[in-house]
Design a protein around this motif. Sequence first.
Motif, PDB file in Angstrom:
ATOM      1  N   ARG A  26       2.991  16.085  -1.332  1.00 57.03           N
ATOM      2  CA  ARG A  26       2.531  15.115  -0.423  1.00 57.03           C
ATOM      3  C   ARG A  26       2.964  15.043   1.260  1.00 57.03           C
ATOM      4  O   ARG A  26       4.088  15.162   1.174  1.00 57.03           O
ATOM      5  CB  ARG A  26       2.006  14.398  -1.584  1.00 57.03           C
ATOM      6  N   ARG A  63      -7.931  13.247   2.495  1.00 59.35           N
ATOM      7  CA  ARG A  63      -7.194  13.795   0.479  1.00 59.35           C
ATOM      8  C   ARG A  63      -6.398  13.146   0.276  1.00 59.35           C
ATOM      9  O   ARG A  63      -5.439  12.519   2.223  1.00 59.35           O
ATOM     10  CB  ARG A  63      -6.490  15.233   1.990  1.00 59.35           C
ATOM     11  N   ASP A  64      -6.287  12.899  -1.020  1.00 57.53           N
ATOM     12  CA  ASP A  64      -5.183  11.889  -1.064  1.00 57.53           C
ATOM     13  C   ASP A  64      -3.722  11.744  -1.320  1.00 57.53           C
ATOM     14  O   ASP A  64      -3.134  10.993  -1.755  1.00 57.53           O
ATOM     15  CB  ASP A  64      -6.113  11.262  -2.573  1.00 57.53           C
ATOM     16  N   ASP A  65      -3.830  13.047  -0.347  1.00 57.79           N
ATOM     17  CA  ASP A  65      -1.662  13.356   0.007  1.00 57.79           C
ATOM     18  C   ASP A  65      -1.797  13.255   0.757  1.00 57.79           C
ATOM     19  O   ASP A  65      -0.097  13.674   0.825  1.00 57.79           O
ATOM     20  CB  ASP A  65      -1.981  15.364  -0.640  1.00 57.79           C
ATOM     21  N   CYS A  66      -2.280  12.530   1.695  1.00 57.71           N
ATOM     22  CA  CYS A  66      -1.813  12.214   3.140  1.00 57.71           C
ATOM     23  C   CYS A  66      -1.886  10.575   3.028  1.00 57.71           C
ATOM     24  O   CYS A  66      -3.208  10.251   3.108  1.00 57.71           O
ATOM     25  CB  CYS A  66      -2.020  12.379   3.759  1.00 57.71           C
ATOM     26  N   PHE A  67      -0.884  10.408   3.303  1.00 57.64           N
ATOM     27  CA  PHE A  67      -0.825   8.498   3.600  1.00 57.64           C
ATOM     28  C   PHE A  67      -0.168   8.535   5.828  1.00 57.64           C
ATOM     29  O   PHE A  67       0.666   8.691   5.447  1.00 57.64           O
ATOM     30  CB  PHE A  67       0.144   7.893   3.008  1.00 57.64           C
ATOM     31  N   GLU A  72       1.119  -1.274  -0.477  1.00 60.39           N
ATOM     32  CA  GLU A  72       0.273   0.556  -0.317  1.00 60.39           C
ATOM     33  C   GLU A  72       1.028   1.097  -0.108  1.00 60.39           C
ATOM     34  O   GLU A  72       0.455   2.588  -0.533  1.00 60.39           O
ATOM     35  CB  GLU A  72      -0.803  -0.234   0.971  1.00 60.39           C
ATOM     36  N   PHE A  83       1.075   4.265  -2.621  1.00 64.20           N
ATOM     37  CA  PHE A  83       1.405   5.611  -3.009  1.00 64.20           C
ATOM     38  C   PHE A  83       2.243   6.480  -3.162  1.00 64.20           C
ATOM     39  O   PHE A  83       2.115   7.152  -3.672  1.00 64.20           O
ATOM     40  CB  PHE A  83       1.167   6.088  -0.925  1.00 64.20           C
ATOM     41  N   VAL A 118      -4.871  11.455   8.846  1.00 67.59           N
ATOM     42  CA  VAL A 118      -5.775  10.883   7.439  1.00 67.59           C
ATOM     43  C   VAL A 118      -7.057  11.881   7.868  1.00 67.59           C
ATOM     44  O   VAL A 118      -7.489  11.415   8.966  1.00 67.59           O
ATOM     45  CB  VAL A 118      -5.755   9.843   7.642  1.00 67.59           C
TER      46      VAL A 118
END
Length: 401
Positions: free
Chosen positions: A269, A285-289, A230, A234, A282
């Motif tokens: 990111r 938003r898809d810019d943080c993992f 995963e 990313f 988190v």
Amino acid sequence: MRVLLSTYGTRGDVEPLVALAVRLRELGAEVRMCAPPDEEFAERLAGLGVQLVPVGPPVRELMRGTTLPSAADLSRYRTEMVGTQFDIFPAALDGCDVMVAAGLAQIAARSVAEAAGVRYVYASYSAVNLPSPHHAPPPRPGWPAPEATDNRTLWELDAQNVNAQFAEPLNGRRASIGLPPVDNVRDHVVTDRPWLAADPVLGPWHETPGPDVTQTGAWTLPDERPLPAELVTFLDAGAPPVYVGFGSIRPSPDIARRAVEAVRAQDHRVLVSRGWAELDLVDGRDDCFTIGEVNHQRLFGRVAAVVHHGGAGTTLTAARAGAPQVVVPLQLADNPYWAGQVADLDIGAALDSPTPTMESLSIAFKTALAPETRARAQALGGKLRTDGAAVAANLLLAAVR
């Protein structure tokens, strides 16, 4: 050869001795280690075939809050630890040829080795922990902050503080086993010939009249673990992110949140490491993992910068990977020292306050993310050694023989 290794602290205190244990075993030595009884340390050592001798309370319990224990509680923990070490170390040392103690918390180690007639080696992971006119002592939580500015005076006051805490319990136990008292507890523990397990480029020792220091290089092992699928997904989905993590330190959630906001303001990111603080920022938003425990040696080569608290291990791993760094030192132990090294070597930025503002973080990120900073970080990364644990293991073997 039989070796007893001993430390007390977080993962950053234990892992260097793990590396030394592995190199010693490769040379045919039998190794056991005194360390905190935390489950992760027990599992780590069991997987390597190294016997754990648990000493003291679990470190996670002591680090469970966002603030350190009170001065009174710290004083009680420290005094109790001296008695615990005197009770446990003799049996752990039985049959050993040498004892290696890392960190000032090892107050009883030299005395027990002395009583057993066993060689004793003290090791530090940072130059700042060894007395020198070239730097001030590190911050010691729970003890009064000195008002002096001269480094020699500061080290004298530091010795007085260590004596005030430890002289009575140490000398009382020494008397009970037939040993004479010591008048300078800190220098007794450190010895006049300590080892420095730090990279000579990243954290050099400046020669001075005083301790005869042997700098071996940092004690680390190569980490071959793959990154989680995963996380790889990313990383592959966009430009290199900025890593934000504080390891075993539990900062205020506001610090991590501000760091994430400042990274996003630079159009980058973000990777957030949960660490012992269990950070989870988190927000959909898809810019943080968010990640757990992963291989930093692999990861840091794929990030734009590393934001951390200034631990010796994280500083070294980021430097070896050629990753620019932003250090938010939490005014604990050697954190301010490593922050200063990052700034002095121009491989990133160091913040002056453990509670940075958005403005100070923004300035720091602009410095760290500049192309010239990355060029300097990559150039320095190629100069750092990787053989420190092997050097130390061979030195121990030669000394015993």
